[in-house]
Design an enzyme around this catalytic site. Sequence first.
Site, short mmCIF file in Angstrom:
data_model
loop_
_atom_site.label_atom_id
_atom_site.label_comp_id
_atom_site.label_asym_id
_atom_site.label_seq_id
_atom_site.Cartn_x
_atom_site.Cartn_y
_atom_site.Cartn_z
N HIS A 118 0.95 -0.70 0.12
CA HIS A 118 -0.08 0.08 -0.56
C HIS A 118 1.04 1.27 0.52
O HIS A 118 0.74 2.27 -0.58
CB HIS A 118 -0.47 -0.06 1.28
CG HIS A 118 -1.67 1.43 0.75
ND1 HIS A 118 -3.71 1.57 0.99
CD2 HIS A 118 -1.61 2.09 1.85
CE1 HIS A 118 -3.80 2.33 1.06
NE2 HIS A 118 -2.46 2.95 1.79
N GLU A 119 1.60 1.20 1.20
CA GLU A 119 2.78 2.08 1.11
C GLU A 119 3.79 2.74 -0.31
O GLU A 119 4.13 3.52 -0.67
CB GLU A 119 3.74 2.45 2.26
CG GLU A 119 2.20 2.09 3.50
CD GLU A 119 1.45 3.69 3.91
OE1 GLU A 119 1.68 4.13 3.43
OE2 GLU A 119 0.52 3.32 4.40
N HIS A 178 1.70 4.49 -2.72
CA HIS A 178 1.95 5.49 -2.71
C HIS A 178 3.53 6.50 -3.01
O HIS A 178 3.83 7.50 -3.96
CB HIS A 178 1.62 6.42 -1.17
CG HIS A 178 0.92 6.46 -0.81
ND1 HIS A 178 -0.79 6.68 -1.67
CD2 HIS A 178 -0.47 5.77 0.49
CE1 HIS A 178 -1.45 6.75 -0.51
NE2 HIS A 178 -1.63 5.93 0.41
N GLU A 221 -4.81 7.62 -2.76
CA GLU A 221 -5.08 6.54 -2.85
C GLU A 221 -5.30 5.31 -4.39
O GLU A 221 -4.95 3.98 -3.59
CB GLU A 221 -6.83 6.52 -1.70
CG GLU A 221 -6.46 5.54 -1.28
CD GLU A 221 -5.54 5.23 0.51
OE1 GLU A 221 -4.98 5.66 0.13
OE2 GLU A 221 -5.98 4.52 0.80
#
Lengths: 508, 508
Positions: free
Chosen positions: A271-272, A275, A303
């Site tokens: 997830h990070e 980003h 997101e």
Amino acid sequence: MAQQPAAYDQLVQHLRQAALFESVGSLLSWDQETYMPPAAAEHRAEQAAAISTLTHERMTAPKLGELLAACERDSALTGDAASPVARNLREIRRDYDRDTKLPTELVAELAKVGSQSQEVWKEARAKSDFAMFRPWLERMMALTRRKAECLRTSSHGELYDALLDTYEPGASAAEIDAVFTPLAERLSALVSELGKAGRHPAAAVLNVPFDHDRQHAMAQLVLRTMGFDFESGRLDVTTHPFCSGMAPGDTRLTTRYKDQTWTNSLYSSMHEGGHGLYEQGLPKLGPAAGTPLSQAISLGIHESQSRMWENFVGRSREFWSWLMPHAKTFAGSSLEAFTADDAFKAVNQAKPSLIRVDADEATYNLHVLIRFRLERAIIKGDLPIKDIPGEWNAAYKKYLGVDVPSDKVGCLQDVHWSFGLIGYFPTYTLGNLYAAQLWETINTQIPNLPSLISRGEFGELKTWLNTNIHTHGRRYLAGELCQKLTGKPLSAEPLIRYLEGKLRPIYR
Amino acid sequence: MAQQPAAYDQLVQHLRQAALFESVGSLLSWDQETYMPPAAAEHRAEQAAAISTLTHERMTAPKLGELLAACERDSALTGDAASPVARNLREIRRDYDRDTKLPTELVAELAKVGSQSQEVWKEARAKSDFAMFRPWLERMMALTRRKAECLRTSSHGELYDALLDTYEPGASAAEIDAVFTPLAERLSALVSELGKAGRHPAAAVLNVPFDHDRQHAMAQLVLRTMGFDFESGRLDVTTHPFCSGMAPGDTRLTTRYKDQTWTNSLYSSMHEGGHGLYEQGLPKLGPAAGTPLSQAISLGIHESQSRMWENFVGRSREFWSWLMPHAKTFAGSSLEAFTADDAFKAVNQAKPSLIRVDADEATYNLHVLIRFRLERAIIKGDLPIKDIPGEWNAAYKKYLGVDVPSDKVGCLQDVHWSFGLIGYFPTYTLGNLYAAQLWETINTQIPNLPSLISRGEFGELKTWLNTNIHTHGRRYLAGELCQKLTGKPLSAEPLIRYLEGKLRPIYR
């Protein structure tokens, strides 16, 4: 951007100086979350305030306003409204107007009351005592409405839009509602349908021992394979994972390792990492440096990048057929008895629950939709604060089919409202929606993507995202970019198709 | 300090703001050495320059000069010249005069030429080519003399003193020479005498396998036992160990772990830990915050703290009788065959060598004395740059009895001169001298100190240093403090007594 008029060059230099200070503030904040000794906290707050003041002074300087106005009057710059420079000026104007509209005393009061209110919220949540929190929430919402009134422009439909605009420029509550409403109904029906199938996939594969150092090594392998550049970034450990794209050549991710459920750190890293790839893909050097053309479009688009890697890639059957042999090597004997298919199914449970941050890929959106409706009604003045618990519980019953036993695990669970963060929640689900719609387009343009993923070859996907999204910075608003890339405005259909298409076979 | 006149309060506030920015700069620099991704280097240089400019602007602001002058005229503040406030004003004046005396163009040229010169030095050292470096060193020394001329005041005897004053306020080359000359003769004689004894202590105990994580755990135990507060500090790993007392509640040490010679990291940790205890002991909160009364006296006194813990404590027989059982636990079986006495002797070799940074406790000072004499002569104009290699080699033969085979391991070994760092070297040996003289006094006032050390009880020693040195900040100059605490001016005798007293029995 050669031979720009002097005013534009000066404007860019001015913004670059502000961005330089802002990047220093990001390091202060990253260090505070990672390595700062506890006793340094008080001084750190003073450092952060001083740097933030410097940044704010430059972002609201009358000189910036004058340079901006001069550029706007110059048809050589703004004649072609779709050109990068004209779009840059449009976004600089958006930021400048927003930053100069809030009276200093209101900013100070929001910060002060927000900080106290957050402390009360902590205690109220621990005691599950909504009555204790209520007067503070009333005060914060009154202040937040004042803030919205200051920020409101003719382009905003309702008051809520002025708040939303800070996180999702150009979005409106009405447009979001038109997408969220069918999503809520269809998702709620899907979750209920899956629940009636009676058996959730077995989770045993997720709960085997997995050494933290080996989890870290695996996270690094996955991030490197995704294309995250460790020459320009790091991965550290914090209680709450985050990504800070703090400076050119400096994007820092964090994750956390749990003794149980080793996929937790895997997915927080991916997830990070999503980003992080966005941050590393933004044109932070060169002519765009320090200006909106070097920045991310919106929280929703940000997101969409994290969710795409975490869910659309990371929770796919193909991803697991690539990762499982590696996972077995890193975990040692504890994963011996399990297959890639076991893991694929286990990470795709769809189970109604009470707590948003623990929710799965499908039900997560229902948690968000409920919050969006309630906070929109609060700002409209349609929902008195005292009625929040009742409305909250009714919505959880309606959409998720669960009874909320106490406010602690109900309307007191999130910190956001306690310090006036309104308009932020919907960006979580906007991210999933944008990811799904982009994913359909990407799969058309890279037809062998599933087969690439099953071999751990993510280069084409990363390049697509770099070329079509990251490199533009804020040249396009989220809605425009969606239309440009997918040929359609944002819709609930792709996300519904994706979730139904993946979950129904697993639960059959 | 209640009810100070308004000018003094404003002066303190002004300095505090500068100190706040300076502390941000320290974090930028710490992060660069520890965790910053390589690709961030260019942007980091811009951040550091911007913060450094902010600090410099405040430290040289005319407003600061006016406030300072107003305070100096006020006899309520300066009437008692020995009072903390009067001393604070004296030191603020010292800093302000120094900071405002250098023309901006000279500062810029020193930085620019220094940076180029340092690059040439790297290449020249690699090639052992002094001729290549010579024109750059000539240019740097000319600039450094210009700098000294700008900084020179009536209190400075010779030009060199103006440079020395930056690192060792109030010291003079003549005074230092009066102490260094007998030290050089006696130490040189001692080292020669020990060499003639023919056998150095066995080093086998130092060269056993010792896992890096366990070295780290042991370093933390030693630092904690010394009294280093990990709530207000950290220990990390870098190529070159350092201590940064970057902010109130925030003192960060670094060390490095080697596969061979596990005592290397132990001593670098204790050395930086000694610096760290000084930083943690300075009154960085309260009325002194941000002013000279919250700062270290000089590099020499700072070094006395690191050397005291590293050598006077850490290379004592008593220390080893405490540490060895712990070291055996951390190292595992590899230390089984060795005794505390083996380790004590092994870490007290005194062997002439060519490289300063690898030198032992005794011979280290001879390396420093040689550099002090040469750089003093350079600034005086008595030593042409072309003659440095010859003078260097002759001095090494005279004091250390070694032949220098090439300039690479001779006069090209240190980076300092390449960017104009003159007046810095002597502070290393001043540190050893102050440590030795203080150590005699401390042992008189804490008569059972050896027995405390042998039990790992360092509390009384730390409290003595806190009370008698750290808490005063810059209230006293180094020489004054030495006189006040030991009753005598600085002398070579205590260091000679200490080294002779420890080394002769080991070599007998």
